[in-house]
Design a protein around this motif. Structure first.
Motif, PDB file in Angstrom:
ATOM      1  N   ARG A  15     -30.489   0.185  -8.338  1.00 49.52           N
ATOM      2  CA  ARG A  15     -29.039   0.432  -8.442  1.00 49.52           C
ATOM      3  C   ARG A  15     -28.322  -0.078  -7.196  1.00 49.52           C
ATOM      4  NH1 ARG A  15     -27.324   5.150 -12.185  1.00 49.52           N
ATOM      5  NH2 ARG A  15     -25.491   5.221 -10.862  1.00 49.52           N
ATOM      6  N   ALA A  16     -28.945   0.090  -6.031  1.00 45.92           N
ATOM      7  CA  ALA A  16     -28.344  -0.391  -4.785  1.00 45.92           C
ATOM      8  C   ALA A  16     -28.183  -1.907  -4.824  1.00 45.92           C
ATOM      9  CB  ALA A  16     -29.200   0.027  -3.594  1.00 45.92           C
ATOM     10  N   LEU A  17     -29.205  -2.615  -5.304  1.00 49.88           N
ATOM     11  CA  LEU A  17     -29.123  -4.076  -5.404  1.00 49.88           C
ATOM     12  C   LEU A  17     -28.029  -4.495  -6.380  1.00 49.88           C
ATOM     13  CD1 LEU A  17     -32.906  -5.043  -5.352  1.00 49.88           C
ATOM     14  CD2 LEU A  17     -31.203  -5.424  -3.566  1.00 49.88           C
ATOM     15  N   LYS A  18     -27.881  -3.752  -7.456  1.00 45.32           N
ATOM     16  CA  LYS A  18     -26.839  -4.032  -8.446  1.00 45.32           C
ATOM     17  C   LYS A  18     -25.444  -3.879  -7.807  1.00 45.32           C
ATOM     18  CE  LYS A  18     -25.525  -2.363 -13.021  1.00 45.32           C
ATOM     19  NZ  LYS A  18     -25.803  -1.361 -14.039  1.00 45.32           N
ATOM     20  N   ILE A  19     -25.283  -2.841  -7.008  1.00 46.77           N
ATOM     21  CA  ILE A  19     -24.010  -2.605  -6.328  1.00 46.77           C
ATOM     22  C   ILE A  19     -23.739  -3.717  -5.313  1.00 46.77           C
ATOM     23  CG2 ILE A  19     -22.766  -1.067  -4.759  1.00 46.77           C
ATOM     24  CD1 ILE A  19     -24.382   1.244  -6.066  1.00 46.77           C
ATOM     25  N   VAL A  20     -24.758  -4.052  -4.521  1.00 46.80           N
ATOM     26  CA  VAL A  20     -24.610  -5.111  -3.511  1.00 46.80           C
ATOM     27  C   VAL A  20     -24.234  -6.429  -4.190  1.00 46.80           C
ATOM     28  CG1 VAL A  20     -25.839  -6.502  -1.794  1.00 46.80           C
ATOM     29  CG2 VAL A  20     -26.105  -4.016  -1.813  1.00 46.80           C
ATOM     30  N   ASP A  21     -24.867  -6.746  -5.322  1.00 43.54           N
ATOM     31  CA  ASP A  21     -24.525  -7.968  -6.054  1.00 43.54           C
ATOM     32  C   ASP A  21     -23.075  -7.938  -6.521  1.00 43.54           C
ATOM     33  OD1 ASP A  21     -27.060  -8.952  -5.659  1.00 43.54           O
ATOM     34  OD2 ASP A  21     -27.799  -8.392  -7.666  1.00 43.54           O
ATOM     35  N   GLY A  22     -22.631  -6.786  -7.017  1.00 49.20           N
ATOM     36  CA  GLY A  22     -21.251  -6.640  -7.462  1.00 49.20           C
ATOM     37  C   GLY A  22     -20.266  -6.800  -6.319  1.00 49.20           C
ATOM     38  N   LEU A  23     -20.617  -6.262  -5.152  1.00 45.51           N
ATOM     39  CA  LEU A  23     -19.751  -6.396  -3.973  1.00 45.51           C
ATOM     40  C   LEU A  23     -19.703  -7.838  -3.491  1.00 45.51           C
ATOM     41  CD1 LEU A  23     -20.783  -3.162  -2.053  1.00 45.51           C
ATOM     42  CD2 LEU A  23     -18.540  -3.662  -3.049  1.00 45.51           C
ATOM     43  N   ARG A  24     -20.838  -8.499  -3.482  1.00 45.10           N
ATOM     44  CA  ARG A  24     -20.883  -9.890  -3.023  1.00 45.10           C
ATOM     45  C   ARG A  24     -20.108 -10.795  -3.981  1.00 45.10           C
ATOM     46  NH1 ARG A  24     -25.864  -9.226   0.060  1.00 45.10           N
ATOM     47  NH2 ARG A  24     -25.002  -8.504   2.022  1.00 45.10           N
ATOM     48  N   ALA A  25     -20.092 -10.442  -5.271  1.00 43.56           N
ATOM     49  CA  ALA A  25     -19.334 -11.228  -6.245  1.00 43.56           C
ATOM     50  C   ALA A  25     -17.829 -11.081  -6.007  1.00 43.56           C
ATOM     51  CB  ALA A  25     -19.682 -10.789  -7.665  1.00 43.56           C
ATOM     52  N   SER A  26     -17.414  -9.962  -5.384  1.00 42.95           N
ATOM     53  CA  SER A  26     -15.984  -9.735  -5.149  1.00 42.95           C
ATOM     54  C   SER A  26     -15.512 -10.282  -3.805  1.00 42.95           C
ATOM     55  CB  SER A  26     -15.656  -8.244  -5.247  1.00 42.95           C
ATOM     56  OG  SER A  26     -16.176  -7.548  -4.142  1.00 42.95           O
ATOM     57  N   GLY A  27     -16.433 -10.775  -2.983  1.00 45.28           N
ATOM     58  CA  GLY A  27     -16.034 -11.329  -1.692  1.00 45.28           C
ATOM     59  C   GLY A  27     -17.197 -11.381  -0.721  1.00 45.28           C
ATOM     60  N   ALA A 100     -11.534   7.629  -4.227  1.00 46.26           N
ATOM     61  CA  ALA A 100     -11.731   7.320  -5.644  1.00 46.26           C
ATOM     62  C   ALA A 100     -12.957   8.077  -6.118  1.00 46.26           C
ATOM     63  CB  ALA A 100     -11.907   5.825  -5.852  1.00 46.26           C
ATOM     64  N   TYR A 101     -12.800   8.847  -7.186  1.00 46.39           N
ATOM     65  CA  TYR A 101     -13.894   9.644  -7.757  1.00 46.39           C
ATOM     66  C   TYR A 101     -14.053   9.164  -9.191  1.00 46.39           C
ATOM     67  CZ  TYR A 101     -16.600  13.856  -8.890  1.00 46.39           C
ATOM     68  OH  TYR A 101     -17.590  14.742  -9.271  1.00 46.39           O
ATOM     69  N   VAL A 102     -15.108   8.397  -9.442  1.00 44.11           N
ATOM     70  CA  VAL A 102     -15.282   7.733 -10.728  1.00 44.11           C
ATOM     71  C   VAL A 102     -16.435   8.375 -11.484  1.00 44.11           C
ATOM     72  CG1 VAL A 102     -15.662   5.518 -11.861  1.00 44.11           C
ATOM     73  CG2 VAL A 102     -14.462   5.608  -9.666  1.00 44.11           C
ATOM     74  N   VAL A 103     -16.100   8.965 -12.637  1.00 44.26           N
ATOM     75  CA  VAL A 103     -17.111   9.595 -13.483  1.00 44.26           C
ATOM     76  C   VAL A 103     -17.588   8.555 -14.495  1.00 44.26           C
ATOM     77  CG1 VAL A 103     -17.580  11.509 -15.061  1.00 44.26           C
ATOM     78  CG2 VAL A 103     -15.971  11.813 -13.187  1.00 44.26           C
ATOM     79  N   ASP A 104     -18.828   8.656 -14.899  1.00 45.51           N
ATOM     80  CA  ASP A 104     -19.478   7.760 -15.846  1.00 45.51           C
ATOM     81  C   ASP A 104     -20.132   6.605 -15.117  1.00 45.51           C
ATOM     82  OD1 ASP A 104     -20.463   6.790 -18.217  1.00 45.51           O
ATOM     83  OD2 ASP A 104     -18.637   5.717 -18.755  1.00 45.51           O
ATOM     84  N   GLY A 105     -20.550   6.890 -13.905  1.00 44.78           N
ATOM     85  CA  GLY A 105     -21.379   5.943 -13.174  1.00 44.78           C
ATOM     86  C   GLY A 105     -20.683   4.687 -12.714  1.00 44.78           C
ATOM     87  N   LEU A 106     -21.471   3.816 -12.173  1.00 46.27           N
ATOM     88  CA  LEU A 106     -20.982   2.595 -11.552  1.00 46.27           C
ATOM     89  C   LEU A 106     -21.337   1.402 -12.420  1.00 46.27           C
ATOM     90  CD1 LEU A 106     -19.870   1.114  -9.073  1.00 46.27           C
ATOM     91  CD2 LEU A 106     -22.161   1.135  -8.152  1.00 46.27           C
ATOM     92  N   HIS A 107     -20.339   0.604 -12.716  1.00 48.97           N
ATOM     93  CA  HIS A 107     -20.544  -0.654 -13.446  1.00 48.97           C
ATOM     94  C   HIS A 107     -20.053  -1.771 -12.542  1.00 48.97           C
ATOM     95  CE1 HIS A 107     -21.328   1.747 -16.998  1.00 48.97           C
ATOM     96  NE2 HIS A 107     -20.220   2.420 -16.742  1.00 48.97           N
ATOM     97  N   THR A 108     -20.839  -2.813 -12.404  1.00 52.14           N
ATOM     98  CA  THR A 108     -20.516  -3.861 -11.440  1.00 52.14           C
ATOM     99  C   THR A 108     -19.167  -4.513 -11.700  1.00 52.14           C
ATOM    100  OG1 THR A 108     -21.842  -5.433 -12.729  1.00 52.14           O
ATOM    101  CG2 THR A 108     -22.895  -4.404 -10.836  1.00 52.14           C
ATOM    102  N   ASP A 109     -18.750  -4.617 -12.963  1.00 57.83           N
ATOM    103  CA  ASP A 109     -17.460  -5.243 -13.246  1.00 57.83           C
ATOM    104  C   ASP A 109     -16.279  -4.364 -12.832  1.00 57.83           C
ATOM    105  OD1 ASP A 109     -18.212  -3.459 -15.296  1.00 57.83           O
ATOM    106  OD2 ASP A 109     -16.846  -4.428 -16.722  1.00 57.83           O
ATOM    107  N   ARG A 110     -16.547  -3.076 -12.527  1.00 61.67           N
ATOM    108  CA  ARG A 110     -15.486  -2.157 -12.101  1.00 61.67           C
ATOM    109  C   ARG A 110     -15.417  -2.002 -10.586  1.00 61.67           C
ATOM    110  NH1 ARG A 110     -17.042   3.035 -15.491  1.00 61.67           N
ATOM    111  NH2 ARG A 110     -15.424   3.966 -14.224  1.00 61.67           N
TER     112      ARG A 110
END
Length: 193
Positions: A15-27, A100-110
């Protein structure tokens, strides 16, 4: 979006790698992953990131207490992603300073829109806190000036307008603020009574 220093708090490596990939895609961000929540406040304070992203399936009170330390006194935006929540945990997270408190987990596109929203909300609340602090300070100064005027009115037998004119003239002569002169007068009067 400018380059940000981001800490991601996530136990699960995938999950951490998925988040890092999503962050790197945004900048081109400087991303650090912390897998252990123990000592979170200390570790975040050492690194001084621009924003903290926390991904937890089910937040506990301990995590929220750490969050209060992480963001207190609300020094940086914190976005928290949870798989499920309840009203008490949501309230506790917001009180702890979560932007920001986001329910329903983390999705990389969000990730990017949530990051933007957390930063914007953080800055909005920081501005409101600064305005509130300035208003409180002005009110306190007004109270001190009113006390000083009352002291002068009683001691010199003058009206309120003359008392304020005397404070203002003294402040101008000494190149100081009226509130500073009033504070000195109130303190001196306190010593004499």
């Amino acid at each position: 979006m400018e380059r940000l220093s981001i800490i991601v708090v996530e136990r699960d490596r995938d999950r951490a790698l998925k988040i890092v990939d999503g962050l790197r895609a945004s900048g081109d961000h400087l991303v650090t992953v912390i897998a252990e929540e123990t000592g979170l406040a200390r570790r975040i304070a050492e690194q001084q990131p621009d924003i903290v992203l926390i991904d937890v399936a089910d937040p506990s009170r301990d995590v929220l207490e750490e969050l209060a330390l992480v963001s207190g006194p609300l020094e940086r935006p914190v976005a928290m992603f949870v798989d499920r929540s309840d009203e008490q945990l949501t309230r506790a997270a917001i009180e702890a300073g979560v932007s920001a408190y986001v329910v329903d987990g983390l999705h990389t596109d969000r990730i990017k829109p949530i990051l933007d929203a957390a930063i914007a909300r953080f800055h909005m609340f920081r501005k409101m806190r600064a305005e509130l602090a300035a208003t409180k300070a002005a009110l306190e100064e007004r109270k001190i000036i009113d006390r000083a005027k009352a002291i002068l009115m009683k001691a010199r037998g003058i009206d309120e307008e003359a008392a304020y004119a005397l404070l203002r003239k003294t402040a101008m002569d000494q190149k100081r603020r009226v509130a500073d002169i009033a504070q000195q007068l109130v303190m001196a009067a306190g010593l004499l009574t």
